[in-house]
Scaffold this motif. Sequence first.
Motif, PDB file in Angstrom:
ATOM      1  N   UNK A 287       0.808  -1.223   0.000  1.00 49.25           N
ATOM      2  CA  UNK A 287       0.000   0.000   0.000  1.00 49.25           C
ATOM      3  C   UNK A 287       0.843   1.276   0.000  1.00 49.25           C
ATOM      4  N   UNK A 288       1.919   1.280   0.791  1.00 48.43           N
ATOM      5  CA  UNK A 288       2.704   2.499   0.991  1.00 48.43           C
ATOM      6  C   UNK A 288       3.892   2.588   0.038  1.00 48.43           C
ATOM      7  N   UNK A 289       4.390   1.421  -0.394  1.00 51.84           N
ATOM      8  CA  UNK A 289       5.548   1.411  -1.281  1.00 51.84           C
ATOM      9  C   UNK A 289       6.860   1.288  -0.552  1.00 51.84           C
ATOM     10  N   UNK A 290       6.778   1.233   0.773  1.00 51.28           N
ATOM     11  CA  UNK A 290       7.965   1.057   1.610  1.00 51.28           C
ATOM     12  C   UNK A 290       7.652   0.037   2.684  1.00 51.28           C
ATOM     13  N   UNK A 291       8.684  -0.594   3.200  1.00 56.26           N
ATOM     14  CA  UNK A 291       8.514  -1.511   4.315  1.00 56.26           C
ATOM     15  C   UNK A 291       8.435  -0.693   5.609  1.00 56.26           C
ATOM     16  N   UNK A 292       7.755  -1.227   6.622  1.00 51.79           N
ATOM     17  CA  UNK A 292       7.786  -0.549   7.934  1.00 51.79           C
ATOM     18  C   UNK A 292       9.213  -0.338   8.424  1.00 51.79           C
ATOM     19  N   UNK A 293      10.099  -1.267   8.096  1.00 47.14           N
ATOM     20  CA  UNK A 293      11.487  -1.156   8.542  1.00 47.14           C
ATOM     21  C   UNK A 293      12.220  -0.004   7.877  1.00 47.14           C
ATOM     22  N   UNK A 294      11.676   0.495   6.741  1.00 46.70           N
ATOM     23  CA  UNK A 294      12.261   1.673   6.121  1.00 46.70           C
ATOM     24  C   UNK A 294      12.005   2.920   6.952  1.00 46.70           C
TER      25      UNK A 294
END
Length: 299
Positions: A287-294
């Motif tokens: 959905x966001x295009x990034x991992x939470x870890x980013x």
Amino acid sequence: MKDSFCEDFPIKHLKENKRDILWGLAVTSIGYKKIGPNEPLQTESDFNDDTHRLYPERRRILKEYQLLYITEGNGVFESRSFGKIDVSPGMMFLLFPDEWHTYHPYINTGWTQFWIRFKGTDMDMRVQNGFFDKSNPMFNIGLNDELVGLFGGALDVAQYKIAHYQQTLAGIVNYMLGMVYSLSKDDIRKYDDNIVDRICKARIMMHENIESNITVQDISAAVGCKYSSFRKNFKKYTGISPMAYFQYLKIRRANFLLWMSKMTIKEIACRLNFYSPDYFSTKFRKKIGKCPSDLRSDC
């Protein structure tokens, strides 16, 4: 069932400084409350001084403005310049400074209310220029999940007190006021459209239960629909399935928590009832295009 707004966001009383006042609008209180049948309108935690205390049989005068939105239940509203009216779901009323008023749900129905209290020269000017009037404080805008989402966003900002949060809250209030003014002037809307009303009620329930374990099937049943027809009508009205919409709200909430809270990725995944941190990360990245870890280094 956990009620996200009610448990995690009790009524917030906020302070403003001289610079906040210079901004033109400052928020003093935000709240959300479900009042069940035979329950009191207020408890001791609902106000920070006696000027905000409201008894159904008495008239109260505030020093600020207040928007109050009813999404469930029925009751009564009365003010000096307007008179008395029955209140039903989808109605919003605007309280004015130095204008006596009173309101309460019917004892046999209760109601669900959202409110935000504010003051400032920006609002004073709108009243002076006739955009809002004490003689017409009621807005029958119908059930509107975007408006509920704005209340939820304001509660988030108040909860975590992000930098310059008063200016952020002022922006939310201005957006609300613009929406309310626009919707109240829209004569094309159909208040008697039962299907649209149920879909809006379902979306409001999703906003209210982002962090609960409620399912879209539970919501379908709560609004009186079989899930197959509910899913079909929901997608026709919104363009996406109820599951996808609910997940979108959860991901948006997760994004806020990743930026603004100190919760770990695992804690956020658990709080939002994802099956596992890995499943949460996959959906978030999609959905966001990034991992939470980013956004975090704590996974």
